[in-house]
Write a protein that holds these residues in place. Sequence first.
Motif, PDB file in Angstrom:
ATOM      1  N   ASP A  30     -14.128 -46.429 -12.870  1.00 14.21           N
ATOM      2  CA  ASP A  30     -14.516 -48.122 -12.733  1.00 14.21           C
ATOM      3  C   ASP A  30     -13.833 -48.432 -11.629  1.00 14.21           C
ATOM      4  O   ASP A  30     -13.566 -48.775 -10.727  1.00 14.21           O
ATOM      5  CB  ASP A  30     -13.375 -48.533 -14.095  1.00 14.21           C
ATOM      6  N   LYS A  82     -22.578 -44.498 -14.882  1.00 12.22           N
ATOM      7  CA  LYS A  82     -21.275 -44.563 -15.339  1.00 12.22           C
ATOM      8  C   LYS A  82     -20.090 -44.240 -14.626  1.00 12.22           C
ATOM      9  O   LYS A  82     -18.258 -44.569 -15.476  1.00 12.22           O
ATOM     10  CB  LYS A  82     -20.951 -44.259 -17.649  1.00 12.22           C
ATOM     11  N   LYS A  83     -20.730 -43.405 -14.494  1.00 14.13           N
ATOM     12  CA  LYS A  83     -19.364 -42.677 -12.926  1.00 14.13           C
ATOM     13  C   LYS A  83     -17.952 -41.773 -13.896  1.00 14.13           C
ATOM     14  O   LYS A  83     -17.370 -42.039 -14.121  1.00 14.13           O
ATOM     15  CB  LYS A  83     -18.515 -43.383 -12.538  1.00 14.13           C
ATOM     16  N   SER A  84     -18.953 -41.452 -14.320  1.00 13.56           N
ATOM     17  CA  SER A  84     -18.324 -40.050 -15.829  1.00 13.56           C
ATOM     18  C   SER A  84     -18.710 -38.737 -15.615  1.00 13.56           C
ATOM     19  O   SER A  84     -20.055 -38.034 -15.741  1.00 13.56           O
ATOM     20  CB  SER A  84     -18.354 -40.725 -17.440  1.00 13.56           C
ATOM     21  N   THR A  91      -9.954 -42.464 -15.093  1.00 17.58           N
ATOM     22  CA  THR A  91      -9.243 -42.840 -16.671  1.00 17.58           C
ATOM     23  C   THR A  91      -9.951 -40.990 -17.031  1.00 17.58           C
ATOM     24  O   THR A  91     -11.142 -40.843 -16.561  1.00 17.58           O
ATOM     25  CB  THR A  91      -9.444 -43.641 -17.232  1.00 17.58           C
ATOM     26  N   TRP A  92      -8.496 -39.985 -17.065  1.00 19.65           N
ATOM     27  CA  TRP A  92      -8.938 -38.754 -17.848  1.00 19.65           C
ATOM     28  C   TRP A  92      -8.579 -39.052 -18.995  1.00 19.65           C
ATOM     29  O   TRP A  92      -7.452 -39.544 -19.491  1.00 19.65           O
ATOM     30  CB  TRP A  92      -8.023 -38.173 -16.617  1.00 19.65           C
ATOM     31  N   ASP A 136     -23.008 -38.805 -15.985  1.00 19.70           N
ATOM     32  CA  ASP A 136     -23.546 -39.615 -16.087  1.00 19.70           C
ATOM     33  C   ASP A 136     -23.040 -40.730 -14.983  1.00 19.70           C
ATOM     34  O   ASP A 136     -21.864 -41.116 -14.435  1.00 19.70           O
ATOM     35  CB  ASP A 136     -22.577 -40.791 -17.752  1.00 19.70           C
ATOM     36  N   GLY A 152     -12.583 -35.272 -19.854  1.00 16.89           N
ATOM     37  CA  GLY A 152     -13.569 -36.050 -19.180  1.00 16.89           C
ATOM     38  C   GLY A 152     -13.268 -37.538 -18.406  1.00 16.89           C
ATOM     39  O   GLY A 152     -11.033 -37.780 -18.046  1.00 16.89           O
ATOM     40  N   ILE A 153     -13.769 -37.401 -17.612  1.00 14.63           N
ATOM     41  CA  ILE A 153     -13.287 -38.613 -16.112  1.00 14.63           C
ATOM     42  C   ILE A 153     -13.901 -39.611 -15.820  1.00 14.63           C
ATOM     43  O   ILE A 153     -15.254 -39.028 -16.313  1.00 14.63           O
ATOM     44  CB  ILE A 153     -13.056 -37.744 -14.760  1.00 14.63           C
ATOM     45  N   HIS A 154     -13.638 -40.801 -15.958  1.00 11.21           N
ATOM     46  CA  HIS A 154     -14.793 -42.017 -15.984  1.00 11.21           C
ATOM     47  C   HIS A 154     -14.368 -42.800 -14.895  1.00 11.21           C
ATOM     48  O   HIS A 154     -12.784 -42.494 -14.544  1.00 11.21           O
ATOM     49  CB  HIS A 154     -14.598 -42.028 -16.837  1.00 11.21           C
ATOM     50  N   THR A 174     -18.408 -35.072 -18.104  1.00  8.35           N
ATOM     51  CA  THR A 174     -17.571 -34.211 -19.779  1.00  8.35           C
ATOM     52  C   THR A 174     -17.678 -33.116 -19.176  1.00  8.35           C
ATOM     53  O   THR A 174     -18.336 -32.409 -18.337  1.00  8.35           O
ATOM     54  CB  THR A 174     -18.043 -34.673 -21.053  1.00  8.35           C
TER      55      THR A 174
END
Length: 111
Positions: A67, A41-43, A76-77, A38, A63-65, A45
């Motif tokens: 912000d 959302k800069k993510s 955030t992992w 995404d 998952g990697i996101h 999975t």
Amino acid sequence: MLLGNILFMSVRSPVLQVSTNVLHGKERVAKQLILAVDEKKKSITYKMLEGDLMELYKSFIVGIHVDTNGEDNLVTWTIDYEKLNEGIPAPTTLMDFFVSLTKDIETHHLQ
């Protein structure tokens, strides 16, 4: 690509990635399915399909996101896993790897 003390190599297709990395002197291999990307959302999975982790865990999803707030980025992992049995440890050393990898990527981008 060499980031700090981590060798990270990947071969990609639209949904499949095979990675080899060297951490603490031991080569690790993982075959992952990219479940979701995404960009808004800069993510991203990944679901692990084969490799060292699958010898310990029945399922393993990473998952990697990111912000972004101005020039600051918070990564955030998340790990969703199921152990093969109760004697298997939680993957805390892998979280240490993710922190190290994130720091090495940051250093690379700041150069």
